[in-house]
Every structure is written in C-alpha cells, then in structure tokens.
Design a protein around this motif. Structure first.
Motif, PDB file in Angstrom:
ATOM      1  N   GLY A   1      28.055  -6.771  20.142  1.00 42.83           N
ATOM      2  CA  GLY A   1      27.637  -5.556  19.415  1.00 42.83           C
ATOM      3  C   GLY A   1      27.273  -4.497  20.183  1.00 42.83           C
ATOM      4  O   GLY A   1      27.735  -4.081  21.339  1.00 42.83           O
ATOM      5  N   TYR A   2      26.503  -3.494  19.727  1.00 41.04           N
ATOM      6  CA  TYR A   2      26.119  -2.423  20.210  1.00 41.04           C
ATOM      7  C   TYR A   2      24.690  -2.433  20.782  1.00 41.04           C
ATOM      8  O   TYR A   2      23.756  -2.878  19.927  1.00 41.04           O
ATOM      9  CB  TYR A   2      26.124  -1.092  19.287  1.00 41.04           C
ATOM     10  CG  TYR A   2      27.651  -0.798  18.867  1.00 41.04           C
ATOM     11  CD1 TYR A   2      28.580  -0.322  19.867  1.00 41.04           C
ATOM     12  CD2 TYR A   2      28.158  -1.230  17.839  1.00 41.04           C
ATOM     13  CE1 TYR A   2      29.984   0.272  19.487  1.00 41.04           C
ATOM     14  CE2 TYR A   2      29.459  -0.971  17.032  1.00 41.04           C
ATOM     15  CZ  TYR A   2      30.220  -0.334  18.176  1.00 41.04           C
ATOM     16  OH  TYR A   2      31.592   0.132  17.748  1.00 41.04           O
ATOM     17  N   VAL A   3      24.471  -1.618  22.002  1.00 40.01           N
ATOM     18  CA  VAL A   3      23.123  -1.443  22.322  1.00 40.01           C
ATOM     19  C   VAL A   3      22.948   0.127  22.556  1.00 40.01           C
ATOM     20  O   VAL A   3      23.710   0.764  23.214  1.00 40.01           O
ATOM     21  CB  VAL A   3      22.728  -1.918  23.719  1.00 40.01           C
ATOM     22  CG1 VAL A   3      21.525  -1.498  24.430  1.00 40.01           C
ATOM     23  CG2 VAL A   3      22.651  -3.250  23.445  1.00 40.01           C
TER      24      VAL A   3
ATOM     25  N   ASN B   1      17.426  -2.775  27.727  1.00 38.85           N
ATOM     26  CA  ASN B   1      17.293  -3.089  26.108  1.00 38.85           C
ATOM     27  C   ASN B   1      18.207  -4.115  25.917  1.00 38.85           C
ATOM     28  O   ASN B   1      17.423  -5.055  25.012  1.00 38.85           O
ATOM     29  CB  ASN B   1      18.017  -1.698  25.473  1.00 38.85           C
ATOM     30  CG  ASN B   1      17.222  -0.595  25.259  1.00 38.85           C
ATOM     31  OD1 ASN B   1      16.236  -0.410  24.275  1.00 38.85           O
ATOM     32  ND2 ASN B   1      17.472   0.316  26.222  1.00 38.85           N
ATOM     33  N   TRP B   2      19.088  -4.566  26.529  1.00 36.01           N
ATOM     34  CA  TRP B   2      19.832  -6.038  26.480  1.00 36.01           C
ATOM     35  C   TRP B   2      18.960  -7.137  26.699  1.00 36.01           C
ATOM     36  O   TRP B   2      18.865  -8.103  26.064  1.00 36.01           O
ATOM     37  CB  TRP B   2      21.061  -5.954  27.211  1.00 36.01           C
ATOM     38  CG  TRP B   2      21.946  -6.941  27.075  1.00 36.01           C
ATOM     39  CD1 TRP B   2      22.987  -7.257  26.059  1.00 36.01           C
ATOM     40  CD2 TRP B   2      21.829  -8.373  27.619  1.00 36.01           C
ATOM     41  NE1 TRP B   2      23.438  -8.554  26.140  1.00 36.01           N
ATOM     42  CE2 TRP B   2      22.818  -9.355  26.833  1.00 36.01           C
ATOM     43  CE3 TRP B   2      21.208  -9.230  28.615  1.00 36.01           C
ATOM     44  CZ2 TRP B   2      22.934 -10.629  27.348  1.00 36.01           C
ATOM     45  CZ3 TRP B   2      21.304 -10.555  28.916  1.00 36.01           C
ATOM     46  CH2 TRP B   2      22.310 -10.973  28.234  1.00 36.01           C
ATOM     47  N   LEU B   3      18.205  -6.942  27.946  1.00 34.52           N
ATOM     48  CA  LEU B   3      17.209  -7.844  28.132  1.00 34.52           C
ATOM     49  C   LEU B   3      15.916  -8.119  27.210  1.00 34.52           C
ATOM     50  O   LEU B   3      15.474  -9.054  27.126  1.00 34.52           O
ATOM     51  CB  LEU B   3      16.585  -7.670  29.673  1.00 34.52           C
ATOM     52  CG  LEU B   3      17.594  -7.913  30.970  1.00 34.52           C
ATOM     53  CD1 LEU B   3      16.991  -7.288  32.087  1.00 34.52           C
ATOM     54  CD2 LEU B   3      17.864  -9.366  30.966  1.00 34.52           C
TER      55      LEU B   3
ATOM     56  N   SER C   1      13.676  -1.315  19.529  1.00 34.22           N
ATOM     57  CA  SER C   1      13.362  -2.491  18.742  1.00 34.22           C
ATOM     58  C   SER C   1      14.595  -3.536  18.688  1.00 34.22           C
ATOM     59  O   SER C   1      15.727  -3.201  18.388  1.00 34.22           O
ATOM     60  CB  SER C   1      12.767  -2.400  17.559  1.00 34.22           C
ATOM     61  OG  SER C   1      12.422  -3.542  16.788  1.00 34.22           O
ATOM     62  N   HIS C   2      14.537  -4.582  19.127  1.00 36.38           N
ATOM     63  CA  HIS C   2      15.851  -5.602  19.209  1.00 36.38           C
ATOM     64  C   HIS C   2      15.238  -6.960  18.248  1.00 36.38           C
ATOM     65  O   HIS C   2      16.309  -7.727  18.510  1.00 36.38           O
ATOM     66  CB  HIS C   2      15.933  -5.911  20.562  1.00 36.38           C
ATOM     67  CG  HIS C   2      16.532  -4.744  21.487  1.00 36.38           C
ATOM     68  ND1 HIS C   2      17.645  -4.522  21.283  1.00 36.38           N
ATOM     69  CD2 HIS C   2      15.856  -3.893  21.982  1.00 36.38           C
ATOM     70  CE1 HIS C   2      17.897  -3.356  22.048  1.00 36.38           C
ATOM     71  NE2 HIS C   2      17.001  -2.933  22.397  1.00 36.38           N
TER      72      HIS C   2
ATOM     73  N   ASN D   1      24.178 -10.583  16.489  1.00 33.13           N
ATOM     74  CA  ASN D   1      25.198 -10.270  17.455  1.00 33.13           C
ATOM     75  C   ASN D   1      25.968 -11.535  17.587  1.00 33.13           C
ATOM     76  O   ASN D   1      27.165 -11.507  18.208  1.00 33.13           O
ATOM     77  CB  ASN D   1      24.750  -9.693  18.551  1.00 33.13           C
ATOM     78  CG  ASN D   1      24.503  -8.187  18.533  1.00 33.13           C
ATOM     79  OD1 ASN D   1      23.933  -7.611  19.622  1.00 33.13           O
ATOM     80  ND2 ASN D   1      24.627  -7.579  17.452  1.00 33.13           N
ATOM     81  N   LYS D   2      25.729 -12.624  17.127  1.00 35.70           N
ATOM     82  CA  LYS D   2      26.343 -13.870  17.445  1.00 35.70           C
ATOM     83  C   LYS D   2      27.669 -14.031  16.780  1.00 35.70           C
ATOM     84  O   LYS D   2      27.728 -13.594  15.763  1.00 35.70           O
ATOM     85  CB  LYS D   2      25.630 -15.102  17.128  1.00 35.70           C
ATOM     86  CG  LYS D   2      26.112 -16.499  17.664  1.00 35.70           C
ATOM     87  CD  LYS D   2      25.429 -17.452  17.603  1.00 35.70           C
ATOM     88  CE  LYS D   2      25.748 -18.848  18.216  1.00 35.70           C
ATOM     89  NZ  LYS D   2      25.060 -20.034  18.107  1.00 35.70           N
ATOM     90  N   ILE D   3      28.731 -14.353  17.538  1.00 33.49           N
ATOM     91  CA  ILE D   3      30.150 -14.600  16.981  1.00 33.49           C
ATOM     92  C   ILE D   3      30.352 -15.890  16.592  1.00 33.49           C
ATOM     93  O   ILE D   3      30.078 -16.828  17.286  1.00 33.49           O
ATOM     94  CB  ILE D   3      31.028 -14.196  17.853  1.00 33.49           C
ATOM     95  CG1 ILE D   3      30.888 -12.467  18.701  1.00 33.49           C
ATOM     96  CG2 ILE D   3      32.614 -14.354  17.435  1.00 33.49           C
ATOM     97  CD1 ILE D   3      31.838 -12.213  19.717  1.00 33.49           C
ATOM     98  N   GLU D   4      30.490 -16.154  15.198  1.00 33.44           N
ATOM     99  CA  GLU D   4      30.954 -17.721  14.986  1.00 33.44           C
ATOM    100  C   GLU D   4      32.230 -17.965  15.387  1.00 33.44           C
ATOM    101  O   GLU D   4      32.259 -19.011  15.909  1.00 33.44           O
ATOM    102  CB  GLU D   4      30.867 -17.514  13.280  1.00 33.44           C
ATOM    103  CG  GLU D   4      29.614 -17.065  12.668  1.00 33.44           C
ATOM    104  CD  GLU D   4      28.492 -18.178  13.131  1.00 33.44           C
ATOM    105  OE1 GLU D   4      28.577 -19.194  13.310  1.00 33.44           O
ATOM    106  OE2 GLU D   4      27.225 -17.507  13.421  1.00 33.44           O
TER     107      GLU D   4
END
Length: 485
Positions: free
Chosen positions: A95-97, A207-209, A68-69, A76-79
C-alpha cells in the motif's frame, strides 16, 4: 468558482502529461549511465557533500510528519496475488505511506514476513538504484522476493531462496514518481535528488513503524544495489542523525549491505574500464589511451575519445552480466520459470504482470501505467559517498559491500578501488567462502567494513546466484562472515 475549477483541471492535465513522460520503459543500466554521463555535462547534478551526523542532528526534519495509521495494516494485507502458486505460508502487505500530505506525496511499499519465526527475525529494507528504478519490480519480482513472474506475464512461481527465509523484508519504491509511488505536485518529479530521497524514505520508515508497531524495537538493516550505494548509506546517515532527537522514533539500525554499489565516481569509472580490459572486452590501444589521458576527474577530449572507443569495443552485450545471454523476445519460452536459470526477458514479464488491472487491485494501488524505471529529474548527487561510509563505520554500524564478479557496470574492481581509498586495516585476510559445498565467493574483513564477492553473479546478485545470495545475506544478518568451508 469557475476559475478555480479550470485551474484545477489544468493542474491535473499537467500532472497527467508529466506522468506520461515518466512512463517510458528504461532500465537500471540506462539510468546509471545517464547519471554518470551527466557529470561531464555543462549542468551536472549538484555535488555537495553531506554534513556530519553531529552537525545535522535532525534539523532538516522539523517538524516531522506522522500520520494516523489506525486500521491501515489490516487494509494493506494481501489475501493472495493473482496467479500466485499454492503453498504460500507467509503474510504479505502492500500500500501507500504518505510522506508529505501538503504535496500529496506517497510512497508504495510491499512487505513480506518470514514464514518461520517472523516475530523474532530482523527487519530489512531493500532499495534498488537507478536513480529512479523500482525496488518492487526489480528487487521483489526478479531478485530476492518470494515470487518471480512466469513468461506468460500472468502467473508467479516461488523463489525458494527468497530473503524472507532469513528476515522480514520491505521493498520501497522511492522517490515519488518511481513505480507506483506518486505525488499530486508535478514539480516533485523534476526536483528530486539524493537528499529528498533520503528524507522521504526516513519519513516513510517512521510512519510505517506506526502502522506495524510490533517492529519498532526489532533489529533493522538496510540493503540495496547499484545507485542504492548512495540511497542506503544516506538513509542510514539520516536515521542516526534523527535517532539523536529523543522526541522521535528511535530506529534500531544495526547494519547496511550494498551490492555492486556506485559509491565513488572516480574509482567507479576507473574500475569499470580496467575490468573491461582485464576481461578481454577492450583493446590494448584503448586501455593505453585511457591510462595516459584519463584521471576520471577532469575529462579532456582525448580522454573522451578513448572512453568512447572502449565503449564501442565492448559491443552489444548484457553489461550487467558479461557472460549472460540477451533477451530475445521471439525465442520460445517455457510455461514455468526456474529460479536456477534467470530468464533475460524477466523485465518484460514483470512489466506485463504489474500492469494487469487485477494485480494492481490486489496491491491496493491506484490505476497506474507501471514501469521499472522512471525519468525523474535528479538535482543533487555527491560524487562520492565514501565520507558517509566512514561516518557510519565510526558510529559502529556494520557495513558490508558485496559484488557479483561478472558485472561490468559496477564491477568488483570499482568496489575494491573505492574501499582501498579508505585505508582500513585488515582484520581477517582474503579467503574463499562456501555455499552448498562450492566456493560462493571471496571475502576480506577490514576494521568496520566487509568486502565480499559472489562468484558467477552479475549486477543483480540474487537473480543470477539466488542460493549464494541467501547464504551471504544470512551471514550478514547474523553478523558473522560467510562460511569458510
């Protein structure tokens, strides 16, 4: 209960000490040298070849793990990365997957979108080699990523020739045990090789997709260098195999590009020593002995003698770029780096930066003693990847092999010898190509495969020739040859 607690503590201690073992600072040259030399040992990595795509048909990935994503893209967004310069106009994520929940195996990624028209530009996955070296530390922070690290090890400067000018780019640290990627099962760091690396990378992509569903139908390309001459074709092979299974995500793979790529042991080593001699690094005597006694398949004592003699004659130089200076840590450093002048001490700056607590926090990783290369054990590695390249060509995948022409570790002679064994007909003859009104390199197009050199570039092509590398990859993504004038 007490026994269970003690058992858990012992497992965690074992994992801790195994991680310490893998935190030693090595580099890509050393890792590839180790693998090549292991071929001659009494216990070499298994060299079984890959099955054909039709035989494979995704059978080794059943069932396929998909987690689940929900909400993870936003998390995971980097400010902003610590020390990044002003004027950053693109989105960054990291981040991690998880690729194996039972083992607790998770791969780290860093993703940068294109600052212009990201919704229409292709998706590229970048892989570094080793085996066991970081695509984030090398690829993203020293080569084609949007930033490079200043000599203070705390601040960044922009790379104006970053590949996210032409595409949206994922940098993947693979396999587990490399960089920030990890497993809770310590044996995963010892029992890994080409096959599991390809499988885990495929599971990562699926999973990334799910985490970034807007990219599911995007044109997809894989690029990499060095031992990624194995990783990239093998992952492409795995994708095509599993695209045949209609129950799984279909990845819109269009092409692969491999730079200074180790793809065939025999022609790779032969090309290396021929390159040494033709570039005045070794003696006539050593070359004559190598030609007489070495077939680069069965290594005799006389062959080993002349190979060792040649290695010693080369001396202490940067074999990644035979004309480049070595890192001298005591030399004075400028406060701000320049993308036009690659600093040979960049490995040190990246190491310092990625081990800063605030940097790791911004990257959403667990506290880690990060290193550019890790001592993962390598259990399987075919001696040639040429049959896999032939399969990809047969399936209509665009295959590019590019080569920085000052690299001595996987030189252009090795690439040419390897490709010549395929006996492909020439479609467009050898010619120069241009970048900023200068010869950027030379290119020849065969039926199904393109070979191009990059003039004045070493093993890490985008490090030494960033503008020419961007011209090259832009042409590849547009599926046309580099500019003729």
């Amino acid at each position: 209960m007490m026994k269970l607690q003690i058992s858990h503590i012992l497992k965690q201690l074992l994992l801790f000490f195994s991680l310490l073992r893998f935190s030693c600072e090595a580099n890509q040259i050393e890792k590839l040298n180790e693998l090549i030399k292991s071929r001659r040992s009494v216990n070499p990595p298994r060299a079984e070849s890959w099955a054909s795509l039709d035989e494979l048909n995704g059978q080794y990935l059943s069932p396929l793990y998909v987690g689940s994503h929900e909400g993870l893209k936003e998390a995971n967004k980097i400010e902003a990365l610590p020390g990044q310069p002003e004027g950053v106009d693109f989105n960054q994520y990291s981040g991690y997957v998880t690729v194996d929940p039972r083992a607790g195996r998770a791969l780290f990624y860093y993703f940068v979108e294109s600052p212009q028209d990201s919704a229409t530009k292709p998706l590229v996955l970048w892989l570094n080699g080793g085996p066991g070296c970081s695509s984030f530390g090398y690829g993203a922070m020293e080569e084609l990523g949007p930033f490079r690290v200043n000599s203070d090890g705390k601040t960044l400067y922009l790379n104006e020739y970053a590949w996210n000018k032409a595409a949206n780019v994922i940098f993947l640290e693979s396999p587990a045990g490399v960089g920030f990627s990890y497993s809770n099962r310590s044996s995963d760091y010892y029992n890994v090789g080409d096959k599991r690396t390809a499988i885990d990378s495929y599971i990562f992509l699926v999973n990334w997709l799910e985490r970034f569903p807007e990219y599911k139908n995007r044109d997809f390309f894989i690029a990499g260098e060095s031992y990624a001459g194995h990783y990239v074709p093998q992952l492409a092979h795995t994708i095509l195999s599993n695209n045949n299974n209609t129950k799984r995500t279909v990845i819109n793979l269009k092409g692969i590009a491999i730079g200074n790529a180790w793809i065939d042991d025999k022609t790779g080593e032969q090309g290396t020593y021929d390159y040494f001699w033709t570039h005045a690094l070794t003696s006539d005597e050593s070359q004559a002995g190598i030609l007489k006694y070495c077939d680069f398949v069965n290594y005799t004592s006389l062959c080993d003698k002349y190979l060792s003699q040649a290695d010693n004659e080369v001396g202490y130089i940067d074999i990644y770029n035979i004309y480049a200076p070595m890192c001298k840590s005591s030399a004075p450093k400028s406060s701000t780096g320049s993308v036009y002048d690659f600093d040979p001490c960049s490995d040190d700056y990246v190491y310092n930066y990625l081990n800063l607590k605030e940097v790791q926090t911004s990257l959403h990783v667990r506290p880690t003693q990060w290193s550019s290369c890790s001592g993962v054990g390598w259990t399987d590695s075919p001696t040639t990847i040429l049959p896999t390249l032939k399969q990809l060509i047969a399936y209509g995948i665009s295959v590019w092999v590019y080569s920085g022409d000052t690299d001595g570790r996987v030189p252009v002679t090795s690439s040419r010898y390897s490709i010549n064994t395929l006996k492909l007909p020439v479609v467009n003859a050898w010619r120069p190509w241009y970048s900023s009104q200068e010869v950027g390199g030379h290119v020849v197009q065969y039926k199904g495969l393109t070979l191009t050199t990059v003039r004045g570039a070493g093993h890490l092509v985008p490090s030494y020739q960033p503008e020419r590398a961007l011209t090259l990859i832009s042409s590849f993504l547009q599926r046309k040859l580099p500019p003729p004038s």
